[in-house]
Design an enzyme around this catalytic site. Structure first.
Site, mmCIF file in Angstrom:
data_model
loop_
_atom_site.group_PDB
_atom_site.id
_atom_site.type_symbol
_atom_site.label_atom_id
_atom_site.label_comp_id
_atom_site.label_asym_id
_atom_site.label_seq_id
_atom_site.Cartn_x
_atom_site.Cartn_y
_atom_site.Cartn_z
ATOM 1 N N ASP A 37 -44.149 153.447 3.178
ATOM 2 C CA ASP A 37 -43.756 154.155 2.003
ATOM 3 C C ASP A 37 -42.568 153.466 1.299
ATOM 4 O OD1 ASP A 37 -42.731 156.050 0.573
ATOM 5 O OD2 ASP A 37 -43.733 157.709 1.606
ATOM 6 N N SER A 94 -39.450 150.094 5.987
ATOM 7 C CA SER A 94 -40.492 149.536 5.633
ATOM 8 C C SER A 94 -40.606 148.420 4.647
ATOM 9 C CB SER A 94 -41.333 150.665 4.930
ATOM 10 O OG SER A 94 -41.595 151.638 5.749
ATOM 11 N N VAL A 133 -40.132 154.692 -0.109
ATOM 12 C CA VAL A 133 -38.911 155.409 0.069
ATOM 13 C C VAL A 133 -38.134 154.824 1.444
ATOM 14 C CG1 VAL A 133 -39.645 157.267 1.388
ATOM 15 C CG2 VAL A 133 -37.989 157.705 -0.249
ATOM 16 N N SER A 134 -38.870 154.421 2.348
ATOM 17 C CA SER A 134 -38.304 153.727 3.568
ATOM 18 C C SER A 134 -37.746 152.520 3.572
ATOM 19 C CB SER A 134 -39.587 153.945 4.756
ATOM 20 O OG SER A 134 -39.130 153.086 5.791
ATOM 21 N N PRO A 135 -36.671 152.231 3.730
ATOM 22 C CA PRO A 135 -35.845 150.924 3.697
ATOM 23 C C PRO A 135 -36.386 149.845 4.956
ATOM 24 C CG PRO A 135 -34.150 152.221 4.703
ATOM 25 C CD PRO A 135 -35.440 153.166 4.130
#
EC number: 2.5.1.18
Length: 227
Positions: A12, A18, A14-16
């Site tokens: 996603d 990731s 929004v996930s750093p």
């Protein structure tokens, strides 16, 4: 050469963490004998479905995460820096509209480079430029930078609100939960007919061992040049 092992990357924007996992796996997709499958999903759905709590709710975890990301950004050579209010970005604004847009890109293109480029530009907006990813205009700006045309973007924005794309994102999120996901990034390597799940952006060496490959560091092209 043996057949390529399928590796699924659930993420996603929004996930750093990731973003770090995404860039590393993109670097290795032509180094390791793998077939990388990008699986954009919704982290909010994962947290709810798994009963997990955001690290931002634990002050010491949140403080550690900020320092940790600065170190990891340098190590992985990813231009990541925290926005002014990461809690608002991650847990109040969220990423549902953005991930539906990414899902629409993938639905239209299947597994090409556009989903890679759009995902990267969305990460860049949050985690490099401290910009919004919730409004249609914001998604359009990211898509333009990713090389999409105005007509493509208009079509994708419409697709992103369709039942088909909403269900696609929901299905991918459920698939991650079915594997046992509780956060992102989550990487699933299919080895000898069995799925092996790896959580986070710090399991690449172990993952390489499990799929019979070599970990050459965060930038394999540079490591290979030294050999």
């Amino acid at each position: 050469m043996t057949s390529r092992k399928v590796v699924e990357l659930f993420y996603d924007v929004v996930s750093p963490y990731s973003w770090l996992g995404f860039e590393v796996m993109c670097r290795y997709r032509n180094v390791w004998n793998i077939d990388l499958k990008l699986r954009p999903a919704f982290l909010g759905g994962i947290m709810h479905g798994a009963g997990n709590k955001p690290p931002g709710l634990v002050p010491n975890k949140f403080a550690y995460m900020t320092k940790d990301l600065n170190r990891l950004a340098e190590y992985f050579s990813v231009p990541l820096q925290s926005p002014a209010d990461p809690f608002e970005v991650m847990f109040q604004k969220g990423s549902l509209a953005a991930m539906r847009f990414v899902a629409a890109v993938q639905e239209k293109e299947k597994d090409g480079e556009k989903v890679v480029n759009v995902s990267r530009e969305l990460w860049r907006r949050i985690w490099s430029e401290d910009k919004d990813i919730t409004e249609p205009a914001s998604l359009s700006e990211a898509a333009v930078k990713a090389g999409l045309s105005e007509s493509e973007i208009k079509e994708l924005l419409a697709m992103s609100t369709s039942t088909q794309v909403k269900e696609k994102l929901k299905s991918t999120t459920q698939a991650a939960l079915d594997y046992g996901a509780f956060g992102f990034p989550m990487i699933v390597c299919h080895v000898d007919g069995k799925p092996e799940m790896f959580f986070g952006s710090d399991r690449f060496e172990l993952m390489a061992h499990c799929i019979g490959e070599k970990w050459l560091g965060p930038q394999p092209s540079k490591s290979a040049a030294k050999l």
